[in-house]
Enzyme design. Structure first.
Site, PDB file in Angstrom:
ATOM      1  CD  GLN A   1      74.341  19.580  56.741  1.00 43.22           C
ATOM      2  OE1 GLN A   1      73.263  19.909  57.187  1.00 43.22           O
ATOM      3  NE2 GLN A   1      74.531  18.433  56.123  1.00 43.22           N
ATOM      4  CG  PHE A   2      79.741  16.211  60.207  1.00 37.66           C
ATOM      5  CD1 PHE A   2      80.692  15.396  59.613  1.00 37.66           C
ATOM      6  CD2 PHE A   2      78.500  15.671  60.522  1.00 37.66           C
ATOM      7  CE1 PHE A   2      80.410  14.063  59.345  1.00 37.66           C
ATOM      8  CE2 PHE A   2      78.218  14.352  60.250  1.00 37.66           C
ATOM      9  CZ  PHE A   2      79.170  13.542  59.655  1.00 37.66           C
ATOM     10  CB  THR A   3      77.784  16.278  55.525  1.00 42.47           C
ATOM     11  OG1 THR A   3      76.675  17.171  55.456  1.00 42.47           O
ATOM     12  CG2 THR A   3      77.471  15.104  56.440  1.00 42.47           C
TER      13      THR A   3
END
Length: 145
Positions: free
Chosen positions: A78-80
């Site tokens: 989940q890079f966000t």
């Protein structure tokens, strides 16, 4: 590294209308990698995930960890989570690791978790995923390593 832990009674990940992961009681963990992260960060994160005491004991106190309850672990890239949200009305992603580094370290987290715990599933790095869960509590924690 950043991990958003959610104690769940169930969770699942679907990619392109195909179920890729499903768990029962345990942890859904959203994992983000930042540029300064390395293999040591990945290993520290896994140790904390497996030993973090957020499950109720016999008297209802959060004293048990994932391994003690033989719970499932679902890791989702989940890079966000690493977004810079301090200014303006749109997140910036310069605080997230480049995709190659993110994938490499997420896979390190996954391999380390699989080597230490038997019930491990994962989402798909870089894929558009639909993640559903039933948060138990709700209980959610933010961990950094």
């Amino acid at each position: 590294m950043i991990a958003l832990l959610q104690r769940v009674s169930e969770a699942r990940v679907v990619v392109a209308d195909r179920l890729v992961a499903s768990i029962g009681r345990g942890l859904l963990v959203l994992v983000a990698v930042r540029p300064a992260d390395d293999e040591a960060s990945a290993l520290r994160l896994v140790e904390r995930l497996l030993k973090y005491r957020i499950f109720a004991d016999d008297v209802g106190k959060m004293n048990l960890n994932l391994q003690q309850i033989a719970g499932d672990l679902l890791l989702v890239p989940q890079f966000t989570l690493a977004a810079d949200t301090r200014h303006g009305l749109r997140p910036g992603f310069s605080t997230a690791a480049p995709p190659e580094q993110g994938k490499r370290l997420f896979e390190s987290v996954l391999r380390a978790a699989e080597a230490r715990h038997t019930l491990v599933s994962s989402g798909v790095f870089g894929a558009h995923m639909q993640v559903s869960l039933t948060n138990d509590g709700p209980v959610t924690f933010w961990l950094e390593s």
